[in-house]
Write an enzyme that holds these catalytic residues in place. Sequence first.
Site, PDB file in Angstrom:
ATOM      1  N   GLY A 175       0.759  -1.243   0.000  1.00 34.96           N
ATOM      2  CA  GLY A 175       0.000   0.000   0.000  1.00 34.96           C
ATOM      3  C   GLY A 175       0.794   1.299   0.000  1.00 34.96           C
ATOM      4  CG  ASP A 176       3.455   4.299   1.753  1.00 37.26           C
ATOM      5  OD1 ASP A 176       3.325   5.075   0.795  1.00 37.26           O
ATOM      6  OD2 ASP A 176       3.887   4.651   2.866  1.00 37.26           O
ATOM      7  CG  LEU A 177       5.232  -0.993  -2.812  1.00 37.84           C
ATOM      8  CD1 LEU A 177       4.920  -2.092  -3.800  1.00 37.84           C
ATOM      9  CD2 LEU A 177       6.523  -1.307  -2.052  1.00 37.84           C
ATOM     10  CG  ASN A 178       6.792   6.369  -0.916  1.00 35.18           C
ATOM     11  OD1 ASN A 178       8.017   6.424  -0.799  1.00 35.18           O
ATOM     12  ND2 ASN A 178       5.984   6.386   0.134  1.00 35.18           N
TER      13      ASN A 178
END
Length: 400
Positions: free
Chosen positions: A255-258
């Site tokens: 959910g947060d593959l930045n």
Amino acid sequence: MHRILVLSRSAALFFCCLDSESKQKKPMAVNREHERFVMVGKPNLNVRQIVELTESLFHLTVSQVKPLPSYDDQNFYIQAHCDNPKECAEYVMKITNGENSKNEELMEAQTHVMMFLHSKGLHTPTPVLTNTGKLMSLEAIENGPVAWKHIVRLLTYLPGTPASEIAMTPDILFNIGRMAAVIDETISKEFHHPSKKSFDRRDFIWNYSNVPLLREYLYVVKEEVLRDLIEGVIKDYEATVASKIKNLRKCINHGDLNDHNILLEKTTSLGHDEYKISGILDFGHISEGYYISEVAITIMYMMIESSDPLPVGGHVLAGFESVLPLTTEERDTLFTLVTCRFAQSLVIARYNILLCPENEEYLLTTAKTGWKHLMNLTSLGKEAVEKIWFTTAESYSAEK
Ligand SMILES: *[C@@H]1O[C@H](CO)[C@@H](O)[C@H](O)[C@H]1NC(C)=O
Ligand SMILES: *[C@@H]1O[C@H](CO)[C@@H](O)[C@H](O)[C@H]1NC(C)=O
């Protein structure tokens, strides 16, 4: 943990320390649990306290401590004392903000996932056990008038450069897409720890089902044209995705593959440079969702800093589908989900300016590209954008 400020290149520049005092000044009441995304209780420990904690909780003698950037937690690089400086063990100490520290079960589940993925050969940090054999320790730490309890963990340090500092190539994007699929599939199919149930986070503001709730925050966007843009995205979600969602395959999302949460390491093969993924950090957004959500989230983050943003989706998609081919129905929701993630991120960033005006200038500059991307996507429209993504993705299968 809740990396609201996804649009920032340098998390180090952006700190907002909401203590319980400034929380009271909160401009309005959106009185639901999604409030939790407003981070409170950013820890404020000094180096001396970090050294003491490392020694008392982990029985390690510290030779070096350096603060690391973190949006709402506190992270420190730690080198343990040893005789040969080249072989000293390196760690990251994570002090979780007061709000997230209240949910020990979720924090434990996140830590178990990291250990599990590591055991499967993925490059995630793993915890060093405390001297009483625990994954983490809850510490009461005074910070001005309030004493927050903070979860303290010591994690292994991973080598590599944040993806945010490297120019993305189609190869890197493909690899990131592939890794996203491997992470989701591995957690969803093979991770059976009892703590898994805490990934049910229906009130989490980033949950796609909560996209319509953005309306409650929309007043923070002063420009009518931008409010209309967001309203259009929400309507599109309600009209095209909401009813289809039950037909999409569920899974657990990172959910947060930045680009701050992915580390890359250069390798040289046949005389040219390649990058391999050497680290996947920050499992703070892990929650129940859908495979297609992970693709959309990753595409959105990878587009932000790209000089050629439109094809990005195609490379990420091709990488993801090399592991997990998507159904026609799943692909059909991709465009809308990418625009929704932009909308979530832009509205939440604006909301944050209201809470922490000192960040205004910085936030406005960094969000500017985000608004442009969203405008470009919606003005080109679903069909035109899909065409670019899907043909780019197809060029990979044609190569084989
Ligand atoms: C929202 O959260 C619930 C509970 O975790 C989950 O089942 C659902 O899939 C999520 N919705 C979306 C669209 O991700
Ligand atoms: C938006 O589209 C215009 C015209 O196609 C292009 O020049 C510009 O670079 C795009 N901006 C972004 C942020 O993608």
